[in-house]
Design a protein around this motif. Structure first.
Motif, PDB file in Angstrom:
ATOM      1  N   PRO A  92      39.179  43.788 -15.646  1.00 41.99           N
ATOM      2  CA  PRO A  92      37.877  44.597 -15.123  1.00 41.99           C
ATOM      3  C   PRO A  92      37.273  45.295 -16.104  1.00 41.99           C
ATOM      4  O   PRO A  92      35.840  45.548 -16.116  1.00 41.99           O
ATOM      5  N   ASP A  93      37.879  45.611 -16.950  1.00 45.11           N
ATOM      6  CA  ASP A  93      37.358  46.570 -18.300  1.00 45.11           C
ATOM      7  C   ASP A  93      38.501  46.540 -19.362  1.00 45.11           C
ATOM      8  O   ASP A  93      39.621  46.581 -19.166  1.00 45.11           O
ATOM      9  N   PRO A  94      38.071  46.635 -20.660  1.00 41.98           N
ATOM     10  CA  PRO A  94      38.975  46.495 -21.772  1.00 41.98           C
ATOM     11  C   PRO A  94      40.208  47.194 -21.604  1.00 41.98           C
ATOM     12  O   PRO A  94      41.313  46.844 -21.790  1.00 41.98           O
ATOM     13  N   GLN A  95      39.963  48.750 -21.343  1.00 38.63           N
ATOM     14  CA  GLN A  95      41.208  49.482 -21.275  1.00 38.63           C
ATOM     15  C   GLN A  95      42.273  49.080 -20.233  1.00 38.63           C
ATOM     16  O   GLN A  95      43.306  49.802 -20.226  1.00 38.63           O
ATOM     17  N   ALA A  96      41.726  48.386 -19.331  1.00 40.50           N
ATOM     18  CA  ALA A  96      42.545  48.168 -17.950  1.00 40.50           C
ATOM     19  C   ALA A  96      43.963  47.661 -18.683  1.00 40.50           C
ATOM     20  O   ALA A  96      45.068  47.720 -17.983  1.00 40.50           O
ATOM     21  N   ILE A  97      44.049  46.745 -19.847  1.00 38.07           N
ATOM     22  CA  ILE A  97      45.250  46.330 -20.233  1.00 38.07           C
ATOM     23  C   ILE A  97      46.401  47.265 -20.675  1.00 38.07           C
ATOM     24  O   ILE A  97      47.439  46.722 -20.333  1.00 38.07           O
ATOM     25  N   PHE A  98      45.723  48.625 -20.783  1.00 36.49           N
ATOM     26  CA  PHE A  98      47.041  49.587 -20.852  1.00 36.49           C
ATOM     27  C   PHE A  98      46.920  50.845 -19.929  1.00 36.49           C
ATOM     28  O   PHE A  98      47.136  51.792 -20.145  1.00 36.49           O
ATOM     29  N   GLU A  99      46.381  50.099 -18.818  1.00 36.94           N
ATOM     30  CA  GLU A  99      46.398  51.076 -17.598  1.00 36.94           C
ATOM     31  C   GLU A  99      47.480  50.974 -16.586  1.00 36.94           C
ATOM     32  O   GLU A  99      47.666  49.886 -16.204  1.00 36.94           O
ATOM     33  N   ILE A 100      48.328  51.985 -16.303  1.00 37.15           N
ATOM     34  CA  ILE A 100      49.425  51.651 -15.364  1.00 37.15           C
ATOM     35  C   ILE A 100      49.111  50.980 -14.107  1.00 37.15           C
ATOM     36  O   ILE A 100      49.951  50.004 -13.743  1.00 37.15           O
ATOM     37  N   GLY A 101      48.110  51.454 -13.534  1.00 38.12           N
ATOM     38  CA  GLY A 101      47.755  50.940 -12.156  1.00 38.12           C
ATOM     39  C   GLY A 101      47.457  49.584 -12.160  1.00 38.12           C
ATOM     40  O   GLY A 101      47.881  48.763 -11.328  1.00 38.12           O
ATOM     41  N   PHE A 102      46.717  48.978 -13.225  1.00 39.33           N
ATOM     42  CA  PHE A 102      46.347  47.508 -13.469  1.00 39.33           C
ATOM     43  C   PHE A 102      47.718  46.863 -13.899  1.00 39.33           C
ATOM     44  O   PHE A 102      47.923  45.875 -13.246  1.00 39.33           O
ATOM     45  N   PHE A 103      48.650  47.431 -14.762  1.00 40.55           N
ATOM     46  CA  PHE A 103      49.745  46.548 -15.041  1.00 40.55           C
ATOM     47  C   PHE A 103      50.636  46.476 -13.830  1.00 40.55           C
ATOM     48  O   PHE A 103      51.244  45.445 -13.718  1.00 40.55           O
ATOM     49  N   ARG A 104      50.594  47.413 -12.905  1.00 38.25           N
ATOM     50  CA  ARG A 104      51.574  47.216 -11.837  1.00 38.25           C
ATOM     51  C   ARG A 104      51.163  45.972 -11.172  1.00 38.25           C
ATOM     52  O   ARG A 104      51.823  45.220 -10.528  1.00 38.25           O
ATOM     53  N   LEU A 105      49.710  45.839 -11.019  1.00 35.72           N
ATOM     54  CA  LEU A 105      49.161  44.864 -10.253  1.00 35.72           C
ATOM     55  C   LEU A 105      49.159  43.301 -10.952  1.00 35.72           C
ATOM     56  O   LEU A 105      49.528  42.250 -10.165  1.00 35.72           O
ATOM     57  N   ASN A 106      48.996  43.393 -12.153  1.00 37.34           N
ATOM     58  CA  ASN A 106      48.894  42.288 -13.209  1.00 37.34           C
ATOM     59  C   ASN A 106      49.353  42.417 -14.461  1.00 37.34           C
ATOM     60  O   ASN A 106      48.704  42.934 -15.308  1.00 37.34           O
ATOM     61  N   PRO A 107      51.046  42.405 -14.546  1.00 37.21           N
ATOM     62  CA  PRO A 107      51.407  42.648 -16.013  1.00 37.21           C
ATOM     63  C   PRO A 107      50.919  41.637 -17.008  1.00 37.21           C
ATOM     64  O   PRO A 107      51.366  41.876 -18.196  1.00 37.21           O
ATOM     65  N   LYS A 108      50.882  40.491 -16.668  1.00 33.66           N
ATOM     66  CA  LYS A 108      50.765  39.236 -17.455  1.00 33.66           C
ATOM     67  C   LYS A 108      49.858  39.411 -18.859  1.00 33.66           C
ATOM     68  O   LYS A 108      50.211  39.279 -19.939  1.00 33.66           O
ATOM     69  N   PRO A 109      48.539  40.031 -18.421  1.00 31.78           N
ATOM     70  CA  PRO A 109      47.781  39.983 -19.707  1.00 31.78           C
ATOM     71  C   PRO A 109      48.189  40.912 -20.941  1.00 31.78           C
ATOM     72  O   PRO A 109      48.436  40.998 -22.006  1.00 31.78           O
ATOM     73  N   PHE A 110      48.878  42.076 -20.440  1.00 33.28           N
ATOM     74  CA  PHE A 110      49.745  42.897 -21.428  1.00 33.28           C
ATOM     75  C   PHE A 110      50.714  42.254 -22.226  1.00 33.28           C
ATOM     76  O   PHE A 110      50.894  42.379 -23.344  1.00 33.28           O
ATOM     77  N   PHE A 111      51.589  41.427 -21.523  1.00 34.22           N
ATOM     78  CA  PHE A 111      52.702  40.709 -22.249  1.00 34.22           C
ATOM     79  C   PHE A 111      52.164  39.598 -23.203  1.00 34.22           C
ATOM     80  O   PHE A 111      52.822  39.323 -24.126  1.00 34.22           O
ATOM     81  N   THR A 112      50.924  39.067 -22.856  1.00 36.43           N
ATOM     82  CA  THR A 112      50.368  38.089 -23.641  1.00 36.43           C
ATOM     83  C   THR A 112      49.748  38.766 -24.717  1.00 36.43           C
ATOM     84  O   THR A 112      50.220  38.327 -26.195  1.00 36.43           O
ATOM     85  N   LEU A 113      49.428  39.789 -24.734  1.00 36.21           N
ATOM     86  CA  LEU A 113      48.880  40.532 -25.861  1.00 36.21           C
ATOM     87  C   LEU A 113      50.169  41.089 -26.723  1.00 36.21           C
ATOM     88  O   LEU A 113      49.949  40.937 -27.852  1.00 36.21           O
ATOM     89  N   ALA A 114      50.931  41.636 -26.192  1.00 34.39           N
ATOM     90  CA  ALA A 114      52.233  42.042 -26.653  1.00 34.39           C
ATOM     91  C   ALA A 114      52.909  40.950 -27.727  1.00 34.39           C
ATOM     92  O   ALA A 114      53.406  41.392 -28.702  1.00 34.39           O
TER      93      ALA A 114
END
Ligand code: OAD
Length: 386
Positions: free
Chosen positions: A119-141
């Motif tokens: 939804p916006d770039p910083q969402a990848i490091f937002e806890i609320g977004f992560f709870r809903l969709n953790p996949k992007p964070f782990f791909t980046l990790a």
């Protein structure tokens, strides 16, 4: 408790240190008209009389640095006035290791996340977004996994500051662990935005190790808890989460004693880290080594003798120095001027050679095991295809 709140203003180009729009800052010239200054002076005197909260006039301020330049800082160190140096770092100290920063136009991480459909770039490091969709964070990790990079000249310079007995503490926003890899002792480091070293289940709080997490990240699976099946997240601080308690306890102890603050490679756009620059005593010099100025106080606030942030350009400044350029160059230059230049070059060369050697040895240890596995895997494939 303070938290790594997302700097919403930042998307509107606002300066976090002041909360004032950078558009406004850049539009206002450094030297206002004498009419402006007269009016501001009147307001200042009025506030001084009525409220008594403005800073003393420049004539009455003690001079901190003889010269607000790198040479002024070097002289200050050489005179033995610095025994409790604090360094504050951001992503800019690791870009030369190949890790992108967040906000640099073009190369910054937040400008290159289209593929994640956020939804916006910083969402990848937002806890609320992560709870809903953790996949992007782990791909980046996986892409940015710590351990695949070598510390920079700047990291080794910080280690030298410690070895010379000057460093009280190093505060970092980075999660790449390169300070540790560079050999800075753990007790000297405050990882303000957490670390990859440990992970916890978001539901039952079960702890997991780095190797457990690494295995799952590299297998492209979202790590889930062995006990309750909740998503497991590395202990890095997301927007909307508290900073580690060590951050707050160290700040309380360290900053009142700080006698030189060096800020390296940060836009100082995220709170509460950015406001640490105001926790140093008023007589403590502050040096920014960065590609651009950051953490500056608004001009109106400077004229009113109020507000927070650094003041590089006004006549009254005797403590803030901005050195603009690459951190590695700035640190090598500082080391050269302090007479440690060759020592730093030697340290970087030897440490990089050691890391390369260790990686080679690790890779050659893995190879025979992998080649042993091959026939078995081939057999399996064969049997499946039969
Ligand atoms: P930013 O990307 O906001 O800022 C990096 C700064 O370093 C910029 O001012 C760059 O111009 C500068 N820079 C880049 N490479 C450099 C180099 N080689 N030499 C000198 N300067 C260089 O990164 P941070 O300030 O670290 O937080 O960002 C702070 C926080 O924002 C991060 O910890 C992360 C992010 O959202 C969380 O995720 C909670």
């Amino acid at each position: 408790m303070a938290s790594a709140e997302r700097e919403d203003n930042e998307t509107r180009g606002e300066d976090s240190a002041t909360g004032v729009s950078s558009e406004t800052t850049s539009r206002s010239s450094r030297h206002g008209t004498s009419e402006d200054e007269g009016a501001i002076d009147m307001i200042r005197r009025y506030l001084a009389e009525k409220l008594g909260f403005y800073e003393a006039d420049s004539e009455r301020k003690p001079k901190i640095l003889d010269d607000t330049s790198i040479d002024g800082i070097i002289k200050y160190i050489e005179e033995g006035r610095c025994k409790n140096l604090i360094t504050m770092a951001g992503a800019g100290i690791s870009t030369s290791a190949g890790i992108p920063d967040f906000r640099s136009p073009g190369s910054g991480l937040y400008h290159n996340l289209e593929k994640y459909n956020l939804p916006d770039p910083q969402a990848i490091f937002e806890i609320g977004f992560f709870r809903l969709n953790p996949k992007p964070f782990f791909t980046l990790a996986k892409e940015l996994y710590p351990g695949s990079f070598k510390p920079t000249v700047c990291h080794y310079f910080i280690r030298l500051l410690n070895e010379k007995g000057l460093l009280r503490r190093h505060y970092t926003q980075n999660i790449d662990t390169l300070e540790r890899v560079a050999g800075l002792p753990g007790e000297k480091i405050v990882e303000a935005h957490g670390t990859f070293h440990t992970s916890h289940c978001l539901e039952c709080k079960q702890e997991y190790s780095l190797s457990w997490m690494k295995e799952r990240i590299f297998a492209d699976v979202v790590p889930t808890c062995d006990d309750c099946n909740g998503v497991v997240k590395p202990d890095i601080v997301f927007f909307g989460e508290n900073l580690p308690s060590r951050f707050f306890s160290c700040v309380e102890k360290d900053f009142p004693k700080c006698d030189l603050l060096i800020i390296l490679g940060s836009s100082l756009a995220v709170q509460p880290f950015a406001s640490l620059i105001d926790r140093a005593p008023k007589e403590c010099p502050r040096l920014l080594v960065n590609r651009e100025k950051a953490g500056q106080r608004d001009r109106l606030m400077i004229l009113l003798g109020m507000g927070s942030g650094m003041d590089f350009d006004s006549e009254n400044n005797t403590r803030d120095v901005a050195w603009l350029g690459d951190c590695d160059d700035g640190c090598q230059m500082l080391a050269d001027k302090l007479g440690w230049g060759d020592e730093l070059r030697k340290l970087v060369k030897e440490e990089h050679a050691r890391i390369d050697k260790e990686k080679k040895e690790e890779a050659s240890k893995k190879k025979p095991e992998e080649s042993k596995k091959e026939p078995e895997e081939k057999k399996k494939t064969d049997s499946i295809s039969q």
